[in-house]
Structure formats: C-alpha cells, structure tokens
Design an enzyme around this catalytic site. Structure first.
Site, PDB file in Angstrom:
ATOM      1  N   HIS A 266      22.531 -16.856  27.134  1.00 52.45           N
ATOM      2  CA  HIS A 266      20.805 -18.094  26.607  1.00 52.45           C
ATOM      3  C   HIS A 266      21.232 -17.952  25.542  1.00 52.45           C
ATOM      4  O   HIS A 266      20.978 -19.179  25.555  1.00 52.45           O
ATOM      5  CB  HIS A 266      20.713 -16.051  26.708  1.00 52.45           C
ATOM      6  CG  HIS A 266      19.045 -16.365  26.620  1.00 52.45           C
ATOM      7  ND1 HIS A 266      18.286 -17.565  25.987  1.00 52.45           N
ATOM      8  CD2 HIS A 266      17.971 -15.503  26.547  1.00 52.45           C
ATOM      9  CE1 HIS A 266      17.063 -17.638  26.616  1.00 52.45           C
ATOM     10  NE2 HIS A 266      17.088 -15.363  25.836  1.00 52.45           N
ATOM     11  N   HIS A 305      19.885 -27.652  33.414  1.00 54.06           N
ATOM     12  CA  HIS A 305      18.221 -26.557  32.939  1.00 54.06           C
ATOM     13  C   HIS A 305      18.163 -26.126  34.536  1.00 54.06           C
ATOM     14  O   HIS A 305      17.709 -26.530  35.057  1.00 54.06           O
ATOM     15  CB  HIS A 305      17.318 -26.744  32.022  1.00 54.06           C
ATOM     16  CG  HIS A 305      17.167 -25.865  31.864  1.00 54.06           C
ATOM     17  ND1 HIS A 305      15.749 -24.896  32.360  1.00 54.06           N
ATOM     18  CD2 HIS A 305      16.727 -25.714  30.084  1.00 54.06           C
ATOM     19  CE1 HIS A 305      15.313 -24.202  31.358  1.00 54.06           C
ATOM     20  NE2 HIS A 305      15.840 -24.573  30.157  1.00 54.06           N
ATOM     21  N   ASP A 361      19.291 -27.928  23.779  1.00 57.30           N
ATOM     22  CA  ASP A 361      21.130 -27.900  22.924  1.00 57.30           C
ATOM     23  C   ASP A 361      21.242 -28.270  22.710  1.00 57.30           C
ATOM     24  O   ASP A 361      22.337 -28.971  21.951  1.00 57.30           O
ATOM     25  CB  ASP A 361      21.605 -26.577  24.101  1.00 57.30           C
ATOM     26  CG  ASP A 361      20.937 -24.905  23.848  1.00 57.30           C
ATOM     27  OD1 ASP A 361      20.700 -24.397  22.550  1.00 57.30           O
ATOM     28  OD2 ASP A 361      20.724 -24.742  24.566  1.00 57.30           O
TER      29      ASP A 361
HETATM   30  N1  CMC Z   1      28.176 -30.297  33.877  1.00 59.04           N
HETATM   31  C1  CMC Z   1      27.480 -30.973  35.212  1.00 59.04           C
HETATM   32  N2  CMC Z   1      27.180 -30.308  36.111  1.00 59.04           N
HETATM   33  C2  CMC Z   1      26.607 -29.645  35.685  1.00 59.04           C
HETATM   34  C3  CMC Z   1      25.696 -29.544  35.101  1.00 59.04           C
HETATM   35  C4  CMC Z   1      26.486 -29.896  34.058  1.00 59.04           C
HETATM   36  N3  CMC Z   1      26.346 -29.240  32.168  1.00 59.04           N
HETATM   37  N4  CMC Z   1      24.743 -28.293  35.282  1.00 59.04           N
HETATM   38  C5  CMC Z   1      24.251 -28.227  36.682  1.00 59.04           C
HETATM   39  N5  CMC Z   1      25.725 -28.857  37.272  1.00 59.04           N
HETATM   40  C6  CMC Z   1      26.229 -29.359  38.244  1.00 59.04           C
HETATM   41  C7  CMC Z   1      25.987 -27.794  39.451  1.00 59.04           C
HETATM   42  O1  CMC Z   1      27.947 -28.244  39.215  1.00 59.04           O
HETATM   43  C8  CMC Z   1      25.859 -28.085  40.463  1.00 59.04           C
HETATM   44  O2  CMC Z   1      26.525 -29.327  41.078  1.00 59.04           O
HETATM   45  P1  CMC Z   1      26.736 -29.045  42.759  1.00 59.04           P
HETATM   46  O3  CMC Z   1      25.546 -29.452  43.895  1.00 59.04           O
HETATM   47  O4  CMC Z   1      27.784 -30.021  42.597  1.00 59.04           O
HETATM   48  O5  CMC Z   1      27.325 -27.282  43.319  1.00 59.04           O
HETATM   49  C9  CMC Z   1      24.468 -28.751  40.390  1.00 59.04           C
HETATM   50  O6  CMC Z   1      24.507 -29.535  38.510  1.00 59.04           O
HETATM   51  C10 CMC Z   1      23.373 -27.952  40.428  1.00 59.04           C
HETATM   52  O7  CMC Z   1      24.017 -26.340  39.160  1.00 59.04           O
HETATM   53  P2  CMC Z   1      23.660 -25.604  39.282  1.00 59.04           P
HETATM   54  O8  CMC Z   1      24.886 -24.669  38.764  1.00 59.04           O
HETATM   55  O9  CMC Z   1      23.004 -25.069  40.452  1.00 59.04           O
HETATM   56  O10 CMC Z   1      22.666 -25.435  37.804  1.00 59.04           O
HETATM   57  P3  CMC Z   1      21.790 -23.575  37.967  1.00 59.04           P
HETATM   58  O11 CMC Z   1      19.882 -23.908  37.027  1.00 59.04           O
HETATM   59  O12 CMC Z   1      22.403 -22.683  37.959  1.00 59.04           O
HETATM   60  O13 CMC Z   1      22.605 -23.916  35.458  1.00 59.04           O
HETATM   61  C11 CMC Z   1      22.763 -24.217  33.797  1.00 59.04           C
HETATM   62  C12 CMC Z   1      21.792 -24.618  35.227  1.00 59.04           C
HETATM   63  C13 CMC Z   1      21.934 -24.737  32.626  1.00 59.04           C
HETATM   64  C14 CMC Z   1      23.073 -22.937  33.667  1.00 59.04           C
HETATM   65  C15 CMC Z   1      23.636 -25.418  33.742  1.00 59.04           C
HETATM   66  O14 CMC Z   1      22.814 -26.789  33.971  1.00 59.04           O
HETATM   67  C16 CMC Z   1      25.100 -25.630  33.035  1.00 59.04           C
HETATM   68  O15 CMC Z   1      25.564 -24.646  32.975  1.00 59.04           O
HETATM   69  N6  CMC Z   1      24.724 -26.434  32.170  1.00 59.04           N
HETATM   70  C17 CMC Z   1      25.251 -26.550  31.499  1.00 59.04           C
HETATM   71  C18 CMC Z   1      25.130 -25.548  29.686  1.00 59.04           C
HETATM   72  C19 CMC Z   1      23.792 -25.765  28.646  1.00 59.04           C
HETATM   73  O16 CMC Z   1      23.659 -26.131  28.694  1.00 59.04           O
HETATM   74  N7  CMC Z   1      22.786 -24.064  28.508  1.00 59.04           N
HETATM   75  C20 CMC Z   1      21.533 -24.075  27.837  1.00 59.04           C
HETATM   76  C21 CMC Z   1      20.967 -24.142  28.996  1.00 59.04           C
HETATM   77  S1  CMC Z   1      18.883 -24.736  28.063  1.00 59.04           S
HETATM   78  C22 CMC Z   1      18.619 -23.456  26.869  1.00 59.04           C
HETATM   79  C23 CMC Z   1      17.389 -22.522  27.338  1.00 59.04           C
HETATM   80  O17 CMC Z   1      16.520 -23.465  27.300  1.00 59.04           O
HETATM   81  O18 CMC Z   1      17.454 -21.426  27.119  1.00 59.04           O
END
Ligand code: CMC
Length: 428
Positions: A266, A305, A361
């Site tokens: 988070h 995100h 971030d």
């Molecule tokens: N780098 C590379 N690939 C990514 C990334 C990333 N940062 N984020 C998502 N993907 C890919 C993921 O591998 C998946 O690919 P595939 O369909 O081939 O399996 C696809 O994009 C969808 O990703 P997901 O994990 O299903 O997406 P999610 O909605 O569950 O995750 C997230 C969202 C924020 C956890 C993720 O994008 C992530 O881990 N980002 C990096 C960490 C980060 O920057 N977090 C801060 C969030 S903003 C703070 C807030 O608002 O609270």
C-alpha cells in the site's frame, strides 16, 4: 429494458429476479437463492475486487479515463489552485468554505497542533531506532486515551473537535517520530506558520529562533498532501471503515488505517521505486532492465495500478512538483534515469498493451529524497496527507444508516465434529 437480473439456479430450476441499482446487485438478494435448507448463496471475493462496501460521495475515480475528483472537483484544479487545509475542509464538509468558514477552520487546526506533554514522554519511550510509522500508529491510537470523550461518536460537535484535533496533531506526531530516530529534541509547533511550514519547522528546526522554510518546498509538500488526501475505498480507508463500523472512537479507527498503510503493498511502493532506480544507475542500463521486466523477472515499480488503466493523474502533477523542488534542492541524479525509463516504457508494446502507466509513486520518492527524508518517512508523509480522507470517510460511515458492523462471510475449509482427546491420553 428492466433494471434487473434474472438468475436460474440449475440445482433447483428456480428463477430469481434480482434488482440492479447503481450498477450493483445486493448481496442479500443473492442470499435468497437457496437449495434445500442451505443458508443461501454467498459471493466469494477475496480483496473485495468486485464488491461495493458503501455508498460514498467523497471521491470519484474513473480509472480508464485517468480521472480523480474530490467532492466533484478535479485533482488537477485542486492541486494548482487550492491548499491542503482547504481541501481537507472540502473533504470533511462536502463543499468549499466561505472566507469566514475557512479562516475559522485554519484557526482551529492551527490551535490544536500541540499535544499533551505525556504524549511526548510516551513517544520518547520508543527504542532509538523505532520505525516512524510504528511510532505514528501507536501515538495516534494513544490519543484515544487522552480524549476519552471521542467515544461519543453520535454527537456532531464531538466528532468535529476530534477531526480537528487529528488533522492538527498528525504533523506534530509525524515530525516527532522523525526527530526521535535522529536523537534530536522534539520541536514544538509554531502557530505563526502555515500547516506545511509548521511541519517543516518541527522536522528541521535546530538552534535558530524561527525556522523559515523555502516557500517553494512548503508549496510542493502542500501539493503532495493534496494528492494523497483521499483515494476512495483503498486498503487503509477500508481498514478505517471496517474498524470504525464497531463504533470505536476515531483515533482507534485511524490508527487501524495507519497500520494498513504501513504495508509495502500500500504505502511502501515509492521506496521500491528509489531502490530500483538506484540499481539501474544510469540510462545505458535501462534497455537491459526493461528486457528483464518483459521476461517476467521483475516489475517496473511505480508503474501500473489496479484502478488506473491510464496515466495516474496524480503522477502528472508530481512530475511538475519535481521541477519546483529540484530548483531549490538541485536535481536528484536519478530523475534522468526515471524520465528515460518512463519514455522507453510508454513506447514499448508490453506496457502499452497492458495499459501500464506511471502511478503516484513513480516520482514522489525522488522528491522526498531530495527533501532529505529517509525512506522510512515516506509513508508517514502519505499518512499525514491521507488523514482528512480517512476522517471524511469515517464521518460518512458513522452517519450512514445503511452501514452495519463489518462482518464478512467465510467459506469454511477445516475439520468438523472431531472428538477431543485430553492431552494426557494423547501423549500417553
Ligand atoms: N511491471 C511489469 N509488468 C506489470 C506491472 C509492472 N509494474 N504491473 C502489472 N504488470 C503486468 C502483469 O505482469 C500482468 O501481465 P500479464 O497479463 O502478462 O500477466 C498485467 O500487467 C496485469 O497486472 P496485474 O498484476 O494483474 O495488475 P493488478 O491490478 O493486480 O496490480 C499493481 C496492480 C499496482 C499491484 C501492479 O501494477 C504493480 O505491482 N505495480 C508495481 C508496484 C507499484 O507501483 N505499486 C504502487 C501502486 S499506486 C499506489 C496507490 O495508489 O495506493
């Protein structure tokens, strides 16, 4: 077209008409679907990925379009033209203040920045290397013992004074948590200063009689607080609402929100961005890093995100704040790496196809580092900014007649009806 869903239960052949309101169906209506004597159908949704837990008029997000609004006002306009305390008023009261209301609000917040001396002694009892988030969480929770009247959550005047106290005291507690790890004396609030100037004074003042923050730094921090002020039903807000639904006092509910924010999924991603940028080191290493991300070896931190499938509107504003801060502090050498990384990623098919854009971030850690905050403080800054949002959501919760104590269902997967054998027989 009727706004309802017709569901056929293939176990029994029975059909049910379930009303659709505001794009949702009521889970209680699903519960009416029964086969034999079972307790009725339930919905399984770990992480509340597709479950609305409340009606709210605080914050609107359209993730596809990259829109964020507080009480209907676009974040871009608030960041450019408003101030954190005005935004806090807007979030709490639901509309913008008149001049008199604003002056009274600022006065109230300013004159509640001091804490009881015993809070200071309490904080001084932490170990020399205590994490500032742990200190903030504990001291906000402890405020409930200093203000036992806060339990009277049914009284509007009482709720108001606790809200004022919390917004006012959060920078004091945050700054003291920061000074503690450095072995520096805690600095008392200075009521002549604005909210952010006072916070900077409590963080950085040494022997000078008055601390004068650079106005550009104070403004940038004010904008960062505005950007973090609310984000609808995220993990920490859900924690505040869930704990608040037991009708506990608001200090205890917000302490729960701080606990949720403490977690790396988070509040901690900005720190991970800094570590990543440091590891990449220079622009020449970016293509190899990107290949590693595309091969699934790691993630591009600060990108992607759950809600935004477009440029996070907060990230755009932070990029601009970077320029203002670096004008004062000198450019963080990692900025060049970040900008090039963003440029390459935004043109790369992997990121384009998955709608991965910079989030809040990606650039915020660079600013915090330039302001000489250690990474442990990043989440404390987030918590100070988020406090009005938590409280606005708490206020909405306690006045919402539809809300009940949070009590999700479970799917039980354990043993049943075992016969207990006493220890002496089992171990014989
Ligand atoms: N780098 C590379 N690939 C990514 C990334 C990333 N940062 N984020 C998502 N993907 C890919 C993921 O591998 C998946 O690919 P595939 O369909 O081939 O399996 C696809 O994009 C969808 O990703 P997901 O994990 O299903 O997406 P999610 O909605 O569950 O995750 C997230 C969202 C924020 C956890 C993720 O994008 C992530 O881990 N980002 C990096 C960490 C980060 O920057 N977090 C801060 C969030 S903003 C703070 C807030 O608002 O609270």
């Amino acid at each position: 077209m009727t706004d309802s869903l017709t569901v056929r239960d293939n176990r029994t052949g029975a059909e049910y008409d379930i009303p659709i309101t505001d794009g949702t169906i009521r889970a209680a209506d699903i519960g009416k679907i029964k086969a034999d004597d079972d307790p009725g159908l339930a919905v399984y949704d770990p992480g509340f990925v597709n479950t609305a837990s409340c009606r709210s008029s605080v914050t609107y997000i359209d993730g596809e379009a990259g829109i964020l609004e507080y009480r209907g006002y676009p974040i871009e306009q608030l960041a450019e033209k408003s101030s954190f305390l005005e935004v806090a008023y807007l979030l709490i009261h639901g509309s913008l203040p008149t001049k008199e209301e604003y002056d009274a609000w600022v006065h109230e917040i300013t004159y509640h920045t001091f804490v009881h001396e015993n809070v200071k002694s309490f904080m001084q009892g932490f170990r020399y290397d205590a994490h500032p988030m742990g200190m903030l969480m504990a001291s906000v929770g402890a405020l409930s013992t200093f203000y036992p009247d806060a339990r009277n959550i049914g009284d509007a005047d009482n709720r108001h004074i606790q809200i004022v106290r919390m917004i006012a005291k959060m920078p004091t507690l945050g700054a003291w948590s920061f000074r503690h790890a450095q072995g520096k004396p805690y600095v008392y609030p200075d009521n002549d200063l604005t909210y952010t100037e006072n916070f900077l004074s409590m963080l950085f003042k040494m022997s000078e009689t008055k601390y004068a923050a650079d106005p550009r730094i104070a403004k940038a921090l004010d904008v960062l607080f505005i950007l973090h002020a609310d984000h609808e039903q995220n993990c920490s807000t859900n924690a505040v609402r869930s704990v608040g639904s037991s009708q506990v006092d608001p200090y205890s509910a917000v302490a729960a929100g701080i606990a949720a924010l403490y977690g790396p999924l988070h509040g901690g991603a900005n720190e991970a961005v800094l570590k990543m940028l440091r590891r990449i080191g220079s622009k020449e290493n970016i293509p190899a890093f990107i290949e590693g991300v595309k091969a699934g070896n790691e993630r591009l931190m600060g990108f992607g995100h759950r809600v935004y499938k477009n440029y996070d509107p907060r990230a755009k504003i932070i990029k601009k704040a970077c320029d203002d801060v670096f004008e004062v502090t000198g450019v963080n050498p990692l900025l060049e790496v970040a900008q090039e990384l963003e440029k390459i990623a935004l043109e790369d098919e992997y990121f384009v196809k998955r709608k991965l854009y910079p989030n809040v971030d990606f650039y915020s850690g660079l600013i915090y580092e330039a302001l000489e905050f250690p990474p442990e403080m990043f989440t404390v800054l987030f918590a100070i900014g988020r406090t009005p949002g938590w409280l606005a959501q708490w206020l909405e919760l306690v006045q919402d007649k539809e809300q009940k104590i949070a009590r999700p269902k479970q799917i039980y997967t354990g043993e049943r009806t075992l016969d207990f054998v006493p220890a002496e027989e089992r171990w014989a």
